[in-house]
Design a protein around this motif. Structure first.
Motif, mmCIF file in Angstrom:
data_model
loop_
_atom_site.group_PDB
_atom_site.id
_atom_site.type_symbol
_atom_site.label_atom_id
_atom_site.label_comp_id
_atom_site.label_asym_id
_atom_site.label_seq_id
_atom_site.Cartn_x
_atom_site.Cartn_y
_atom_site.Cartn_z
ATOM 1 N N SER A 18 -21.684 9.050 -13.367
ATOM 2 C CA SER A 18 -20.325 9.380 -13.803
ATOM 3 C C SER A 18 -20.304 10.760 -14.438
ATOM 4 C CB SER A 18 -19.838 8.361 -14.831
ATOM 5 O OG SER A 18 -19.791 7.084 -14.257
ATOM 6 N N CYS A 19 -19.167 11.400 -14.321
ATOM 7 C CA CYS A 19 -18.949 12.722 -14.901
ATOM 8 C C CYS A 19 -19.090 12.633 -16.422
ATOM 9 C CB CYS A 19 -17.563 13.220 -14.524
ATOM 10 S SG CYS A 19 -17.143 14.835 -15.210
ATOM 11 N N PRO A 27 -19.576 13.286 -7.007
ATOM 12 C CA PRO A 27 -19.927 13.333 -5.591
ATOM 13 C C PRO A 27 -21.419 13.633 -5.412
ATOM 14 C CG PRO A 27 -17.974 14.659 -6.017
ATOM 15 C CD PRO A 27 -18.537 14.255 -7.344
ATOM 16 N N ILE A 28 -22.005 13.054 -4.377
ATOM 17 C CA ILE A 28 -23.439 13.218 -4.138
ATOM 18 C C ILE A 28 -23.832 14.690 -4.084
ATOM 19 C CG2 ILE A 28 -25.256 12.885 -2.411
ATOM 20 C CD1 ILE A 28 -23.999 10.156 -1.829
ATOM 21 N N LYS A 29 -23.007 15.508 -3.469
ATOM 22 C CA LYS A 29 -23.361 16.928 -3.336
ATOM 23 C C LYS A 29 -23.395 17.658 -4.675
ATOM 24 C CE LYS A 29 -18.722 18.644 -2.447
ATOM 25 N NZ LYS A 29 -17.891 19.469 -1.635
ATOM 26 N N LEU A 30 -22.833 17.070 -5.736
ATOM 27 C CA LEU A 30 -22.831 17.698 -7.050
ATOM 28 C C LEU A 30 -23.829 17.074 -8.020
ATOM 29 C CD1 LEU A 30 -18.992 18.218 -7.623
ATOM 30 C CD2 LEU A 30 -20.679 19.870 -6.789
ATOM 31 N N GLN A 31 -24.543 16.042 -7.592
ATOM 32 C CA GLN A 31 -25.488 15.366 -8.475
ATOM 33 C C GLN A 31 -26.743 16.212 -8.683
ATOM 34 O OE1 GLN A 31 -26.246 11.475 -6.901
ATOM 35 N NE2 GLN A 31 -24.146 10.815 -7.194
ATOM 36 N N THR A 32 -27.241 16.173 -9.899
ATOM 37 C CA THR A 32 -28.495 16.839 -10.244
ATOM 38 C C THR A 32 -29.455 15.793 -10.789
ATOM 39 O OG1 THR A 32 -27.693 17.335 -12.461
ATOM 40 C CG2 THR A 32 -27.352 19.028 -10.785
ATOM 41 N N GLU A 33 -30.699 16.172 -10.976
ATOM 42 C CA GLU A 33 -31.700 15.228 -11.465
ATOM 43 C C GLU A 33 -31.457 14.802 -12.901
ATOM 44 O OE1 GLU A 33 -35.688 16.464 -10.825
ATOM 45 O OE2 GLU A 33 -35.427 16.633 -8.667
ATOM 46 N N SER A 34 -30.856 15.672 -13.702
ATOM 47 C CA SER A 34 -30.655 15.331 -15.102
ATOM 48 C C SER A 34 -29.228 15.636 -15.549
ATOM 49 C CB SER A 34 -31.646 16.109 -15.970
ATOM 50 O OG SER A 34 -31.434 17.496 -15.819
ATOM 51 N N GLU A 35 -28.845 14.993 -16.645
ATOM 52 C CA GLU A 35 -27.520 15.206 -17.212
ATOM 53 C C GLU A 35 -27.423 16.583 -17.830
ATOM 54 O OE1 GLU A 35 -25.486 11.999 -19.277
ATOM 55 O OE2 GLU A 35 -27.307 10.827 -18.978
ATOM 56 N N PRO A 36 -26.257 17.113 -18.051
ATOM 57 C CA PRO A 36 -24.947 16.528 -17.806
ATOM 58 C C PRO A 36 -24.549 16.620 -16.334
ATOM 59 C CG PRO A 36 -24.689 18.699 -18.783
ATOM 60 C CD PRO A 36 -26.168 18.413 -18.731
ATOM 61 N N TRP A 37 -23.761 15.624 -15.884
ATOM 62 C CA TRP A 37 -23.249 15.571 -14.516
ATOM 63 C C TRP A 37 -21.748 15.818 -14.546
ATOM 64 C CZ3 TRP A 37 -26.105 10.593 -15.216
ATOM 65 C CH2 TRP A 37 -27.441 10.709 -14.832
ATOM 66 N N CYS A 40 -16.516 17.972 -10.927
ATOM 67 C CA CYS A 40 -15.882 19.189 -10.398
ATOM 68 C C CYS A 40 -16.153 20.346 -11.346
ATOM 69 C CB CYS A 40 -14.374 18.978 -10.240
ATOM 70 S SG CYS A 40 -13.505 18.738 -11.813
ATOM 71 N N ALA A 41 -15.840 21.545 -10.894
ATOM 72 C CA ALA A 41 -16.048 22.737 -11.716
ATOM 73 C C ALA A 41 -15.150 22.724 -12.950
ATOM 74 C CB ALA A 41 -15.796 23.990 -10.888
ATOM 75 N N GLY A 42 -13.960 22.152 -12.823
ATOM 76 C CA GLY A 42 -13.043 22.085 -13.964
ATOM 77 C C GLY A 42 -13.628 21.301 -15.126
ATOM 78 N N CYS A 43 -14.243 20.158 -14.817
ATOM 79 C CA CYS A 43 -14.863 19.350 -15.874
ATOM 80 C C CYS A 43 -16.060 20.078 -16.477
ATOM 81 C CB CYS A 43 -15.299 17.993 -15.329
ATOM 82 S SG CYS A 43 -13.928 16.825 -15.166
ATOM 83 N N GLU A 44 -16.791 20.787 -15.655
ATOM 84 C CA GLU A 44 -17.947 21.535 -16.160
ATOM 85 C C GLU A 44 -17.497 22.631 -17.131
ATOM 86 O OE1 GLU A 44 -22.035 23.618 -14.520
ATOM 87 O OE2 GLU A 44 -20.543 22.898 -13.093
#
Length: 89
Positions: A18-19, A27-37, A40-44
């Motif tokens: 979860s974001c 989305p799978i294409k935006l997942q990384t190995e570690s948090e934070p996740w 979208c770019a807006g949430c980041e």
């Protein structure tokens, strides 16, 4: 934040995540190995901004969202004096 993660860091996780900011699925294409996740770019960006705010400012924002007594009943909101002060036609 935005420029710290490149495509080589993106690895699909075994389970959905979860974001960190809004809680929506990432989305799978935006997942990384570690948090934070982030979903979208807006949430980041929003997360980065909030992380850099002084905690006093955050406390003031949270306190100012709802004025004292904002948990009025519908009956109280239907009162003529409330209607006169706050309702628009």
């Amino acid at each position: 934040m935005l420029d710290q993660t490149d495509e080589s860091d993106r690895v699909p996780l075994e389970k959905p995540c979860s974001c960190t900011h809004c809680g929506l699925p990432v989305p799978i294409k935006l997942q990384t190995e570690s948090e934070p996740w982030f979903c979208c770019a807006g949430c980041e960006v929003a997360y980065a901004i909030l992380q850099n705010l002084d905690s006093c400012i955050l406390d003031e924002l949270n306190e100012s969202r709802l004025p004292a007594g904002a948990d009025l009943s519908y009956e109280e909101m239907d009162h003529p004096q409330f209607q006169e002060l706050y309702a628009r036609e």
